[in-house]
Scaffold this active site. Structure first.
Site, PDB file in Angstrom:
ATOM      1  N   ASP B 327       0.823  -1.207   0.000  1.00 28.67           N
ATOM      2  CA  ASP B 327       0.000   0.000   0.000  1.00 28.67           C
ATOM      3  C   ASP B 327       0.859   1.260   0.000  1.00 28.67           C
ATOM      4  O   ASP B 327       2.018   1.259   0.405  1.00 28.67           O
ATOM      5  CB  ASP B 327      -0.913   0.005   1.236  1.00 28.67           C
ATOM      6  N   GLU B 328       0.244   2.319  -0.473  1.00 35.36           N
ATOM      7  CA  GLU B 328       0.785   3.671  -0.324  1.00 35.36           C
ATOM      8  C   GLU B 328       2.217   3.816  -0.809  1.00 35.36           C
ATOM      9  O   GLU B 328       3.065   4.357  -0.120  1.00 35.36           O
ATOM     10  CB  GLU B 328       0.719   4.096   1.150  1.00 35.36           C
TER      11      GLU B 328
END
Lengths: 513, 513
Positions: B327-328
């Site tokens: 993620d991210e």
């Protein structure tokens, strides 16, 4: 006359008190730690001295007015010895030494002077001498807190204190925390633990909102039915007289006053259960609806009951102040009741129920005045829904008594209100017009012993610094942040379940689970 | 193949398991208590039977496949005996009885059948007989939880259970809680306590977000520098191999899987400290800026490192799933690095860094596939600021592997996000499209062992009922409220510091302060 009995010049002890403590001295590399709340004047140097628990004693100075037997300081010495040396396994080691051993060249001596004139309290730590001057024993207790925060451990567990000079006094005299023990019952242990943490942040007033609509946990000796019928449980969810005495005497040793609040005429639903006839019967369509409103102000029996209750309260709670509540009175029920309306006419109040409320409050204030108590009431300018949803400045000393009434204003922080993220920052920068102090209000709708401590600390500590420290020196939230983080770790080390401010860690994490 | 190993037909034990427990029976006035989360089919009557701890035994049935020696049930019997009888001072009393005493007319017998075909688990309590049918030992553990919640004490301390019929099975197979042990270190005790509370709400997946940017507390045997340099403290703020084993085996006995997450290529700042060369050097104005970005996807050494790390992780964590994060990922640093840009050209990715990210993730998924693990990754469709400020549905089983990839969707509740008031109501009514389950995410920005438990419970329990119970039967928040209040009191009674929902009290308040 001030509200505070603390820090008032020469009020308790008029002569000189010396307190000496002797610890061995060495020199080593430096480390400087902070004090929270920030002292008024603080200078420290990298010069540090080892502090050895085996050679550490609190000693009353020769010329000190207080000597061994002064219970406030005797017990404070004991407590602070354990707080300063959390690793110390105290066997036969005495924390105080009777007699005055002087201060040999290789010893650090620390003295508390209690002087009879108004100078700031002072703490000085240097190679040959460490001394604390305090006007009062209460100032000395605050100084001990400051000293305890100056002692730190290095990575090998050795204790040190740096060369330090501190002049200190509080910005405001009233620094309170309100706990609400009616919406949820808080066991006495939870209150005592809160008093500990209050002292660590130099709070000095425990505003005990002891009863309210949901429950009446105060066990009255005059009216035992109030708790046996109005508490959540008549045996397990009450404060006995002995519980209350314990809280008061425990608080006193920390230099914390206990301000009791018996809120009326509103917020009294629980009172009605044990005192039939006290509350106003509400009417609907010309007949009693079976529900009850605020205390009935139209009956002489109401004032006889209140006189007896407050006589007891006045003797149980020694503080010169008593909080009478007076907030959020809903006039609907009074208005519905024909007897109340007749009384209004008789008294010439017309249809103005604020006059009836003022009449009631004035009567209660007169009752407490006759008992030599000063009254505090809420500024009833907000409604219940605002109260639970927004923090705001809301109370002052009511101007009910027209002449000769001292006005006390206090800002407050509604810290039961929580939001996500670093909400301590708002509390820290809050700049209401404080007159004599402020208080943190922890209302109990969503708080009991399970979450009281992490909701209160370290957020209340942010408020504590607004109340104690110099406004200009503490205007930067960013500068405060690492100091508050450090202080929060100190709270953990002392067993206070203070929640984190942000990502990070403490050397000693909370292990209480 | 399902994600869940629980409740899968006949997967663990294919023959019949009888479990008998014998307690003395009397009849008395009625009281009915609830079960949280609500069973799929639940009927109870006012008819109640006293339960006496002295005469209470768990007994394996004669035809039961599992017999004494089945550690999951043996230990579950022990735990639930203490949970059912919190007042019982267990001396020599054994909670199980070896041998099959039948069920005399004045005894209540309780049987666990494990049947090899797909019928709902069933719990039946009546005058002559109390039995639990369960397909698997894990179903039996859930049934014991249900039974333990049915037993209650009257005002005199006597235990009772009502005549009851329950058919039960979970609505969703994946019912998880994420703990983040990187932003704050959680002592092992705090994790174990959370596992206890998870079992009480019938959660079955502990998603251990064990490392992230701020710290790397997992002590790797292959790469010990990761924690010795990347943890908050190399000795006190780490999970040793033995700690991890302890968590896994403790969770297993509660029927809880441990899903480890080693998030990359982003969220790896702490990894870089102990593994030089792993992270991408960021450039500014053509020269390295001294800062580092995500894992460097352009170097073969990266994949060699990951292969060795995940080989260790695969053997330490027995679960068939591993969470790879993903993620991210911030592309700025990759974009600034000339070597990464050269690699992009060589691979034909042009300027599309999502292709580089997909290439990286695909490599890691291949590594874990070769280790016979199924991968889970975050749906990286949100940015960091959204994540901390709003709860949203955010993750699924990534569609990174194009062919043959099973899609797992799970809604989640960001329960670290707090707001004032009764925010459990939102969790309870949240109706995202759940496919195989959901999880509660307790991110660690503002949470550590001081406030983990009251922030998690009973709010996570509201989610638990969405995940376990029938949607239509549990659509009313107002009907759920008193049941959840009652369940929260049960949590307190079991020593879980669960915060209050609103004004009120429990018979046994939290006394842990």
């Amino acid at each position: 006359m001030d509200v505070m009995f603390m820090i008032t010049c020469g009020r308790y002890i008029r002569s000189i008190l010396y307190l000496l403590l002797l610890i061995s001295v060495q020199f080593g590399p430096h480390a400087v730690e902070g004090v929270w709340p920030l002292p008024q004047a603080f200078t420290s140097s990298p010069e540090r001295y080892p502090v050895n628990s085996q050679d550490f004693y609190f000693v009353y100075g020769r010329q000190s007015a207080a000597q061994q037997g002064c219970s406030v300081l005797d017990t404070a010495f004991k407590r602070y010895f354990s707080l300063i040396f959390p690793d110390h396994n105290s066997g036969s080691h005495s924390t105080t030494r009777n007699g005055h051993n002087g201060s040999p060249a290789d010893r650090l001596s620390w003295t508390i002077y209690l002087v009879p004139f108004c100078v700031p309290d002072n703490l000085s730590i240097s190679a040959g001498k460490a001394s604390l001057n305090a006007e009062t024993v209460w100032g000395a207790v605050r100084g001990l807190e400051t000293f305890s925060q100056l002692v730190y451990q290095d990575d090998f567990g050795s204790y040190f204190v740096n060369k330090t000079e501190i002049d200190d006094f509080p910005r405001f005299q009233f620094r309170g925390i309100l706990l609400d023990t009616s919406r949820h019952f808080l066991p006495v242990q939870a209150i005592l633990k809160t008093l500990d943490a209050m002292a660590y942040s130099k709070f000095n007033v425990f505003h005990w909102h002891i009863v309210d609509d949901p429950s009446f946990p105060y066990q009255s000796s005059t009216f035992p039915d109030l708790s046996s019928k109005g508490a959540f449980h008549p045996m397990t969810h009450i404060y006995t007289q002995s519980d209350v005495r314990r809280v008061i005497s425990y608080a006193r040793l920390w230099g914390i006053r206990v301000l009791p609040e018996f809120d009326s005429p509103g917020h009294t639903t629980s009172w009605g259960k044990g005192q039939p006839g006290l509350l106003t019967p509400c009417y609907k369509g010309g007949t009693p609806s079976g529900t009850f409103g605020p205390v009935n102000p139209a009956l002489p029996s109401t004032y006889r009951f209140m006189a007896r209750l407050f006589k007891e309260v006045s003797s149980v709670f020694p503080d010169s102040y008593v909080h009478l509540g007076g907030d959020e009175v809903d006039f609907h029920c009074w208005r519905s009741n024909p007897d109340v309306r007749v009384f209004m006419q008789k008294m010439g109040f017309g249809g103005d129920f604020t006059k009836l409320e003022a009449f009631y409050i004035e009567n209660i204030v007169n009752i407490t005045s006759a008992l030599n108590k000063t009254s505090i009431v809420w500024q009833d300018v907000f409604d219940y829904h605002e109260r639970v949803s927004t923090p705001q400045q809301i109370w002052d000393l009511h101007r009910i008594i027209k002449a000769g009434m001292r006005v006390l204003l206090a800002a407050q922080w509604y810290i039961n209100h929580i939001s996500y993220g670093q909400d301590w920052r708002n509390s820290y920068t809050e700049q209401k017009k404080l007159v004599i102090g402020g208080e943190v209000c922890m209302w109990g709708e969503y708080v009991d012993a399970t979450n009281l401590t992490p909701r209160l600390w370290p957020r209340a500590s942010a408020v504590a610094e607004r109340l104690w420290s110099d406004e200009k020196q503490t205007s930067s939230v960013d500068k405060a942040f690492p100091r508050l983080q450090d202080f929060r770790c100190k709270l953990l080390r002392r067993g206070i379940q203070a929640e984190p401010l942000y990502v990070g860690h403490c050397k000693h994490e909370y292990q209480g689970i």
